[in-house]
Scaffold this active site. Sequence first.
Site, PDB file in Angstrom:
ATOM      1  N   GLN A   1      22.658 101.617  32.355  1.00 42.27           N
ATOM      2  CA  GLN A   1      22.413 102.813  33.147  1.00 42.27           C
ATOM      3  C   GLN A   1      23.381 103.870  32.645  1.00 42.27           C
ATOM      4  OE1 GLN A   1      23.083  99.712  34.876  1.00 42.27           O
ATOM      5  NE2 GLN A   1      21.661  99.586  36.573  1.00 42.27           N
TER       6      GLN A   1
ATOM      7  N   HIS B   1      31.902 104.246  32.890  1.00 40.62           N
ATOM      8  CA  HIS B   1      32.334 103.641  31.621  1.00 40.62           C
ATOM      9  C   HIS B   1      31.074 102.993  31.041  1.00 40.62           C
ATOM     10  CE1 HIS B   1      35.790 101.316  29.487  1.00 40.62           C
ATOM     11  NE2 HIS B   1      34.692 101.225  28.753  1.00 40.62           N
TER      12      HIS B   1
ATOM     13  N   HIS C   1      28.561 100.599  29.644  1.00 42.72           N
ATOM     14  CA  HIS C   1      28.518  99.139  29.622  1.00 42.72           C
ATOM     15  C   HIS C   1      27.076  98.673  29.561  1.00 42.72           C
ATOM     16  CE1 HIS C   1      28.439 100.255  33.898  1.00 42.72           C
ATOM     17  NE2 HIS C   1      27.837  99.106  34.151  1.00 42.72           N
TER      18      HIS C   1
ATOM     19  N   THR D   1      27.177 103.368  38.224  1.00 48.66           N
ATOM     20  CA  THR D   1      28.184 103.532  39.270  1.00 48.66           C
ATOM     21  C   THR D   1      29.609 103.452  38.729  1.00 48.66           C
ATOM     22  OG1 THR D   1      28.035 101.179  39.787  1.00 48.66           O
ATOM     23  CG2 THR D   1      26.685 102.681  41.116  1.00 48.66           C
TER      24      THR D   1
ATOM     25  N   ASN E   1      30.867  88.860  35.213  1.00 48.03           N
ATOM     26  CA  ASN E   1      30.551  89.784  36.292  1.00 48.03           C
ATOM     27  C   ASN E   1      31.036  89.220  37.619  1.00 48.03           C
ATOM     28  OD1 ASN E   1      29.103  91.534  38.120  1.00 48.03           O
ATOM     29  ND2 ASN E   1      27.749  92.002  36.411  1.00 48.03           N
TER      30      ASN E   1
ATOM     31  N   HIS F   1      24.617  95.541  30.507  1.00 46.12           N
ATOM     32  CA  HIS F   1      24.404  94.324  31.283  1.00 46.12           C
ATOM     33  C   HIS F   1      23.583  93.366  30.421  1.00 46.12           C
ATOM     34  CE1 HIS F   1      25.426  95.886  35.378  1.00 46.12           C
ATOM     35  NE2 HIS F   1      25.146  97.038  34.792  1.00 46.12           N
TER      36      HIS F   1
ATOM     37  N   HIS G   1      38.280 100.760  37.330  1.00 49.28           N
ATOM     38  CA  HIS G   1      38.792  99.410  37.567  1.00 49.28           C
ATOM     39  C   HIS G   1      39.730  98.959  36.449  1.00 49.28           C
ATOM     40  CE1 HIS G   1      35.674  99.052  40.620  1.00 49.28           C
ATOM     41  NE2 HIS G   1      34.792  99.445  39.713  1.00 49.28           N
TER      42      HIS G   1
END
Length: 150
Positions: free
Chosen positions: A83, A94, A96, A91, A27, A98, A8
């Site tokens: 994750q 990259h 990251h 998914t 988000n 949360h 993205h």
Amino acid sequence: MSFRFGQHLIKPSVVFLKTELSFALVNRKPVVPGHVLVCPLRPVERFRDLRPDEVADLFQVTQRVGTVVEKHFQGTSITFSMQDGPEAGQTVKHVHVHILPRKSGDFRRNDNIYDELQKHDREEEDSPAFWRSEEEMAAEAEVLRAYFQA
């Protein structure tokens, strides 16, 4: 200038903090109000591939952002989640983190938040029909950005 987040491109309007090595963004489909992400600037797929200075900055930014979103969204706790790899539910390729401000009773069972995170970005549930508007995300980012401009 846009930011790379895996596959993205992220508009600067939704980024509310940028350091030398990391950035924080709102988000597009928050699990709870104030659900934001912190990412390294360098697009790295797995946590193990970050350099030590990137790990340090990522977690320092995560700590700073967590403090702000917990306060701003009247949370009493925070769930931090990462994750790392497809079997872990990642998914976006990259790294990251949360950050989810939490309140008493926000989920019937406290750990249901992990079920929500797991299905958060699944393709069948991740279409523009479920996303917030760019204007809504930019407005939230602007409010959060003010906490870091001092």
